[in-house]
Write an enzyme that holds these catalytic residues in place. Sequence first.
Site, PDB file in Angstrom:
ATOM      1  CD  GLU A  75      -2.356  -1.090   2.918  1.00 41.54           C
ATOM      2  OE1 GLU A  75      -3.251  -1.880   3.159  1.00 41.54           O
ATOM      3  OE2 GLU A  75      -1.891  -0.303   3.764  1.00 41.54           O
ATOM      4  N   GLY A 110       2.081   4.998  -0.526  1.00 45.27           N
ATOM      5  CA  GLY A 110       1.446   6.302  -0.692  1.00 45.27           C
ATOM      6  C   GLY A 110       2.481   7.310  -1.153  1.00 45.27           C
ATOM      7  NE  ARG A 111       6.486   9.807   3.204  1.00 47.50           N
ATOM      8  CZ  ARG A 111       6.029  10.800   3.959  1.00 47.50           C
ATOM      9  NH1 ARG A 111       6.199  12.039   3.584  1.00 47.50           N
ATOM     10  NH2 ARG A 111       5.410  10.550   5.097  1.00 47.50           N
ATOM     11  CB  CYS A 169       2.373  35.328  13.166  1.00 47.06           C
ATOM     12  SG  CYS A 169       1.734  36.547  12.032  1.00 47.06           S
ATOM     13  CE1 TYR A 213       0.383  10.452   4.100  1.00 47.68           C
ATOM     14  CE2 TYR A 213       2.414  10.012   2.920  1.00 47.68           C
ATOM     15  CZ  TYR A 213       1.259   9.565   3.526  1.00 47.68           C
ATOM     16  OH  TYR A 213       0.975   8.218   3.553  1.00 47.68           O
TER      17      TYR A 213
HETATM   18  C1  LIG Z   1      -2.126   1.386   6.935  1.00 53.50           C
HETATM   19  C2  LIG Z   1      -1.300   2.260   6.065  1.00 53.50           C
HETATM   20  N1  LIG Z   1      -1.034   1.851   4.810  1.00 53.50           N
HETATM   21  C3  LIG Z   1      -0.290   2.626   3.966  1.00 53.50           C
HETATM   22  C4  LIG Z   1       0.212   3.846   4.378  1.00 53.50           C
HETATM   23  C5  LIG Z   1       1.019   4.649   3.398  1.00 53.50           C
HETATM   24  O1  LIG Z   1       2.299   4.864   3.854  1.00 53.50           O
HETATM   25  P1  LIG Z   1       3.366   5.615   2.914  1.00 53.50           P
HETATM   26  O2  LIG Z   1       2.742   6.845   2.410  1.00 53.50           O
HETATM   27  O3  LIG Z   1       4.514   5.883   3.839  1.00 53.50           O
HETATM   28  O4  LIG Z   1       3.736   4.659   1.821  1.00 53.50           O
HETATM   29  C6  LIG Z   1      -0.028   4.288   5.692  1.00 53.50           C
HETATM   30  C7  LIG Z   1       0.494   5.573   6.154  1.00 53.50           C
HETATM   31  O5  LIG Z   1       0.276   6.047   7.222  1.00 53.50           O
HETATM   32  C8  LIG Z   1      -0.817   3.479   6.555  1.00 53.50           C
HETATM   33  O6  LIG Z   1      -1.091   3.867   7.798  1.00 53.50           O
END
Ligand SMILES: Cc1ncc(COP(=O)(O)O)c(C=O)c1O
Length: 392
Positions: A258, A260-261, A330, A359
């Site tokens: 999974e 994301g980043r 500020c 993010y």
């Molecule tokens: C359950 C779960 N899956 C996937 C991700 C994605 O993580 P990343 O963006 O570091 O790949 C997160 C991030 O918090 C997560 O909590």
Amino acid sequence: MRPADRVRAAAARLASAGDLPAYVHDLPGLRGHAAAVRAAMAGAAEVFYAVKANPAAEILRALRPFVDGFEVASGGELAHVRGLLPEARVAFSGPGKTGAELALALELGVERLHVESPTELARLIATGARADVLLRANPDLPGEGTRQAVSSPFGMDPDGLDACVRLLRDAPRIRPRGIHTHLTWAREDARAMAGLAGRVTAWALPWLRAHLPQIAEPELDLGGGMGVDYADPRALFDWNAYGAALSGLGGQARLRIEPGRSLTAYHGWYVTDVLDIKRNHGRHYAVLRGGTHHLRTPVARGHDQPFTVLSHAAAGPALTGAVTLVGQLCTPKDVLNRHAEVAGLRVGDLVAFGLAGAYAWNLSHHDFLMHPEPSFHYLDEPQASSEPSPGR
Ligand SMILES: Cc1ncc(COP(=O)(O)O)c(C=O)c1O
């Protein structure tokens, strides 16, 4: 990673139009990267994009052909994804799912529900609905690669997992499918990630065989956490090495990841300009339009956001040397880059912060001080269209 020419051209146009700050997303670049990740993971693991990294509709649509599904972590993300991509496969994670969120998941249809606790499982069972679940595990796996604290609000230790197994005995409508973990984050080293995946597999499969023998084809969701190196944006996570290592684990379980980043960070830019340059008690500060209320990532992670000066103003005093890049808020925490070195920086210069595709805006406290919001631009190649254009 340097901005592509189309990003530079868009930034110049936005600057001349006075439309700054702006988020500029390079969709062809994003597609190319996602295709490479998919190729590296082919036959090794399914890829579900973690929507929390960047839920923008244009990003989700661009990623859709290159991912197997989407991981959501709230009812809001679930409704958003379903609205945009009704047919997409969805997994629902996250602690503290409410009864209303579980009901929404059942109504909108999620392929996998990631159960975070025995209480959550009991809440799900009480709905009387059918559901396919993974139990989110937080096992104590010694060794390199794990970054999540062993004790955390996420997932379950062996006692919590045992409690779920007991609940499942009297819940014929809930079908356990395997284990979900997310034990690390921002791990740049594919070898360490692969080692962790090996340890998760070595723990999870015997556990499943012993406790949930009814699962014929176990699934292991290894979570996200593939790193992005903000200090060296060119140092990419080695997807080929990770894919090869996961292939080596194959056959034992159906694997899923999974990210994301690591999917979306590289193709988003936060573009702005220099409003002021000043010296204060021996230190130089460049004050930029906007700030961390638009791009909170460097504050949240405690890093310097990498940037490129896209163009210089024609005139005015120029600064060469060390400077701290700050925003308009500020608060002394409104720092985008504390250790910048610049050559000839002037008021009016156009600056693009890279690695701003994950993010970033969605993590930021937009309303603080009521500054204007940035504009958003999703650059794409012209699409061939069979529709006659207006006026033809
Ligand atoms: C359950 C779960 N899956 C996937 C991700 C994605 O993580 P990343 O963006 O570091 O790949 C997160 C991030 O918090 C997560 O909590």
